[in-house]
Scaffold this active site. Structure first.
Site, PDB file in Angstrom:
ATOM      1  N   ASP A 122      12.962  13.699  -9.292  1.00 41.23           N
ATOM      2  CA  ASP A 122      11.618  14.235  -9.005  1.00 41.23           C
ATOM      3  C   ASP A 122      11.094  13.815  -7.628  1.00 41.23           C
ATOM      4  O   ASP A 122      10.342  14.568  -6.994  1.00 41.23           O
ATOM      5  CB  ASP A 122      10.616  13.742 -10.065  1.00 41.23           C
ATOM      6  CG  ASP A 122      10.667  14.579 -11.337  1.00 41.23           C
ATOM      7  OD1 ASP A 122      11.128  15.734 -11.281  1.00 41.23           O
ATOM      8  OD2 ASP A 122      10.246  14.068 -12.388  1.00 41.23           O
ATOM      9  N   GLU A 147      12.884  13.806 -18.709  1.00 40.58           N
ATOM     10  CA  GLU A 147      11.859  14.818 -18.946  1.00 40.58           C
ATOM     11  C   GLU A 147      12.541  16.181 -19.121  1.00 40.58           C
ATOM     12  O   GLU A 147      13.569  16.468 -18.505  1.00 40.58           O
ATOM     13  CB  GLU A 147      10.833  14.836 -17.799  1.00 40.58           C
ATOM     14  CG  GLU A 147       9.537  15.495 -18.223  1.00 40.58           C
ATOM     15  CD  GLU A 147       8.348  15.228 -17.301  1.00 40.58           C
ATOM     16  OE1 GLU A 147       8.526  14.641 -16.226  1.00 40.58           O
ATOM     17  OE2 GLU A 147       7.224  15.633 -17.686  1.00 40.58           O
ATOM     18  N   ASP A 170      12.282  19.183 -18.284  1.00 42.25           N
ATOM     19  CA  ASP A 170      12.605  20.148 -17.232  1.00 42.25           C
ATOM     20  C   ASP A 170      13.981  19.862 -16.626  1.00 42.25           C
ATOM     21  O   ASP A 170      14.553  20.727 -15.961  1.00 42.25           O
ATOM     22  CB  ASP A 170      11.516  20.198 -16.145  1.00 42.25           C
ATOM     23  CG  ASP A 170      11.111  18.839 -15.616  1.00 42.25           C
ATOM     24  OD1 ASP A 170      11.158  17.864 -16.374  1.00 42.25           O
ATOM     25  OD2 ASP A 170      10.737  18.756 -14.437  1.00 42.25           O
ATOM     26  N   HIS A 228       8.807   9.136 -11.732  1.00 42.88           N
ATOM     27  CA  HIS A 228       7.489   8.811 -12.248  1.00 42.88           C
ATOM     28  C   HIS A 228       7.484   8.429 -13.724  1.00 42.88           C
ATOM     29  O   HIS A 228       6.399   8.283 -14.320  1.00 42.88           O
ATOM     30  CB  HIS A 228       6.542  10.001 -12.012  1.00 42.88           C
ATOM     31  CG  HIS A 228       6.943  11.228 -12.812  1.00 42.88           C
ATOM     32  ND1 HIS A 228       6.058  11.867 -13.628  1.00 42.88           N
ATOM     33  CD2 HIS A 228       8.104  11.871 -12.974  1.00 42.88           C
ATOM     34  CE1 HIS A 228       6.654  12.905 -14.211  1.00 42.88           C
ATOM     35  NE2 HIS A 228       7.882  12.916 -13.826  1.00 42.88           N
ATOM     36  N   HIS A 264       3.837  20.821 -17.261  1.00 40.47           N
ATOM     37  CA  HIS A 264       3.238  19.805 -18.135  1.00 40.47           C
ATOM     38  C   HIS A 264       2.185  20.485 -19.013  1.00 40.47           C
ATOM     39  O   HIS A 264       1.017  20.094 -18.995  1.00 40.47           O
ATOM     40  CB  HIS A 264       2.577  18.677 -17.323  1.00 40.47           C
ATOM     41  CG  HIS A 264       3.556  17.801 -16.599  1.00 40.47           C
ATOM     42  ND1 HIS A 264       3.242  17.112 -15.461  1.00 40.47           N
ATOM     43  CD2 HIS A 264       4.861  17.505 -16.847  1.00 40.47           C
ATOM     44  CE1 HIS A 264       4.298  16.426 -15.046  1.00 40.47           C
ATOM     45  NE2 HIS A 264       5.296  16.657 -15.860  1.00 40.47           N
ATOM     46  N   HIS A 317      13.553  19.366  -7.790  1.00 39.19           N
ATOM     47  CA  HIS A 317      12.682  20.548  -7.681  1.00 39.19           C
ATOM     48  C   HIS A 317      12.579  20.965  -6.216  1.00 39.19           C
ATOM     49  O   HIS A 317      12.413  20.113  -5.334  1.00 39.19           O
ATOM     50  CB  HIS A 317      11.255  20.242  -8.144  1.00 39.19           C
ATOM     51  CG  HIS A 317      11.123  19.878  -9.584  1.00 39.19           C
ATOM     52  ND1 HIS A 317      11.339  20.767 -10.606  1.00 39.19           N
ATOM     53  CD2 HIS A 317      10.794  18.707 -10.178  1.00 39.19           C
ATOM     54  CE1 HIS A 317      11.133  20.167 -11.766  1.00 39.19           C
ATOM     55  NE2 HIS A 317      10.813  18.907 -11.540  1.00 39.19           N
ATOM     56  N   HIS A 325      16.840  11.617 -15.232  1.00 43.70           N
ATOM     57  CA  HIS A 325      15.472  11.576 -15.791  1.00 43.70           C
ATOM     58  C   HIS A 325      15.469  12.412 -17.066  1.00 43.70           C
ATOM     59  O   HIS A 325      16.079  13.482 -17.117  1.00 43.70           O
ATOM     60  CB  HIS A 325      14.538  12.151 -14.726  1.00 43.70           C
ATOM     61  CG  HIS A 325      13.103  12.286 -15.081  1.00 43.70           C
ATOM     62  ND1 HIS A 325      12.452  11.445 -15.944  1.00 43.70           N
ATOM     63  CD2 HIS A 325      12.163  13.170 -14.645  1.00 43.70           C
ATOM     64  CE1 HIS A 325      11.186  11.815 -16.024  1.00 43.70           C
ATOM     65  NE2 HIS A 325      10.984  12.864 -15.252  1.00 43.70           N
ATOM     66  N   TYR A 346       2.370  17.953  -5.061  1.00 43.39           N
ATOM     67  CA  TYR A 346       3.234  17.268  -6.036  1.00 43.39           C
ATOM     68  C   TYR A 346       2.959  15.765  -5.993  1.00 43.39           C
ATOM     69  O   TYR A 346       2.772  15.119  -7.025  1.00 43.39           O
ATOM     70  CB  TYR A 346       4.687  17.571  -5.647  1.00 43.39           C
ATOM     71  CG  TYR A 346       5.733  17.194  -6.646  1.00 43.39           C
ATOM     72  CD1 TYR A 346       6.262  18.143  -7.515  1.00 43.39           C
ATOM     73  CD2 TYR A 346       6.239  15.903  -6.706  1.00 43.39           C
ATOM     74  CE1 TYR A 346       7.246  17.803  -8.419  1.00 43.39           C
ATOM     75  CE2 TYR A 346       7.223  15.555  -7.601  1.00 43.39           C
ATOM     76  CZ  TYR A 346       7.723  16.513  -8.458  1.00 43.39           C
ATOM     77  OH  TYR A 346       8.695  16.182  -9.352  1.00 43.39           O
TER      78      TYR A 346
HETATM   79 FE1  FEO Z   1       9.440  14.347 -14.362  1.00 46.02          FE
HETATM   80 FE2  FEO Z   1      10.674  17.191 -13.004  1.00 46.02          FE
HETATM   81  O1  FEO Z   1      10.294  15.971 -14.370  1.00 46.02           O
END
Ligand code: FEO
Length: 395
Positions: free
Chosen positions: A164, A81, A83, A145, A23, A225, A79, A192
């Site tokens: 996530d 995002e 990543d 999230h 981030h 992750h 998701h 996390y």
């Molecule tokens: Fe919310 Fe691993 O991205």
């Protein structure tokens, strides 16, 4: 190359050993991370999530070694995002007509990120896609999230792809929880949670209870992750339940910054007072300018109470303390006590300002914290010790 996981499921993600912040510079990732992507082969072939943008080419080259990309029937974007979606533009250049399964919010986020009109296939909780001998069942996980977040469950194999949730920023060659260093694994998992999921704890609690109530068999949880939870996979769901309910250990975290060591001495005297209360309270002391803020936040998450100190400078507080107060406000910790302390030479606003900041951040203020003029002398340090002692008695 991919790594076989179970029943035609293959891990095709990317391990990022180098990354030290996430981030932007907001989240430290001292143990690296992984961008987990999974290929599920049945009569239909499904790719679940991709990898972060800088690794897009590498991700696609690896995937091509595994299969002909044209044989992918569906892409699931749990998701948006970057990543997890970062390799989508390059992938969609290769297979532009492949449907992307995501939530309605996922469509908005993916369009917002990539400005592309791909073939989206929006799904809601309970929607299913038959892939042959098994089905993929989708579960929206709004605000866990991001508004678009989703999980999916593979029947027959009993695997939950949780994105996530249940993840950790932890790069490891050993793909599974039972093979990982347990200390690092749980430290990264709680870090996390504390730094990313704390504001959504109520929703975490509801969603986990909702998923557990389905009584689905879960043989494996595959997050996006870190390691895959295959040994007692629900242990992490139960940890999340614990963490989501205003979690606290018998711990106090003292955070300070200092100019000429007087505020530091106050912090240490308060800590001695807390220890002298004899309640077995673990005390963590952090200089906010010399420690990683996400590690500090992880200890705040574990604490029953925090004490925050700063000298007064320019009618205010030191910037590292101000930054942490803002961080704590955003995370919205609940059911934690707090107090301020600090030194001053003339105007002396710091204790009042920190107290107000802690109040804004939702802490319960437990008394007026000590102030020391110039360098704290023996009397001032005794006052700090006594304050620590009384403070501990309230916990
Ligand atoms: Fe919310 Fe691993 O991205």
């Amino acid at each position: 190359m991919g790594i076989p996981v179970k029943d035609g499921i293959m891990w095709v993600g990317k391990t990022d050993w180098e990354i030290r912040s996430f981030h932007g510079e907001e989240l430290s990732t001292f143990s690296g991370t992984t961008y987990n992507s999974y290929l599920v082969r049945d009569e239909k072939t499904v790719l679940i999530d991709t990898a972060w943008t800088p690794y897009a080419e590498e991700f696609i080259e690896n995937l091509k070694r595994e299969m002909d990309l044209k044989k992918i029937d569906y892409i699931v974007a749990n998701h948006a995002e970057m990543d997890h979606s970062g390799a989508l533009p390059a992938l969609m250049r290769e297979i532009p007509d492949t449907p992307i399964i995501c939530t309605e919010n996922g469509v908005k986020s993916l369009k917002g990120h990539y400005h592309a009109d791909w073939k989206f296939m929006p799904v809601k909780t309970g929607d299913k896609v038959n892939i042959g001998s098994r089905e993929l069942v989708f579960i929206e996980a709004r605000l866990l999230h991001w508004p678009d977040s989703m999980m999916c469950y593979l029947t027959g194999s009993n695997v939950l792809f949780s994105n996530d949730a249940f993840g950790q920023h932890y790069a490891t060659e050993t793909l599974y929880n039972d093979l990982a260093d347990q200390c690092t694994l749980f430290q990264e998992a709680v870090k996390y949670y504390a730094n990313i999921l704390t504001p959504y704890s109520k929703l975490v609690e509801q969603k986990i209870k909702e998923v557990l109530a389905l009584n689905l068999p879960v043989d494996m949880i595959c997050p996006s992750h870190g390691v895959i939870w295959r040994k007692d996979p629900l242990q992490i769901a139960n940890k999340y339940l614990e963490w989501s309910q205003d979690y606290q250990e018998n711990q106090v975290t003292i955070i300070y910054d200092t100019m000429w060591n007087s505020t530091r001495k106050m912090a240490e005297a308060i800590a001695r007072g807390i220890a002298a209360a004899g309640k077995g309270i673990e005390v963590k002391i952090y200089s906010s300018s010399r420690n990683d803020k996400n590690e500090i936040i992880t200890d705040v998450f574990k604490s029953k109470a925090v004490l925050v100190g700063s000298p007064t400078m320019n009618r205010g507080i030191l910037s590292s303390v101000a930054g942490l107060l803002e961080e704590m406000r955003g995370l919205g910790f609940k059911r934690k006590k707090a107090a301020a302390f600090g030194t001053y030479g003339w105007s002396g606003e710091s204790v009042k300002m920190i107290t107000e900041g802690l109040q804004r951040a939702g802490f319960e203020i437990a008394g007026e914290g000590p102030r020391a003029l110039w360098q704290a002398d023996d009397a001032a340090l005794k006052q700090c010790f006594d304050f620590g002692l009384e403070f501990a008695k309230q916990l």
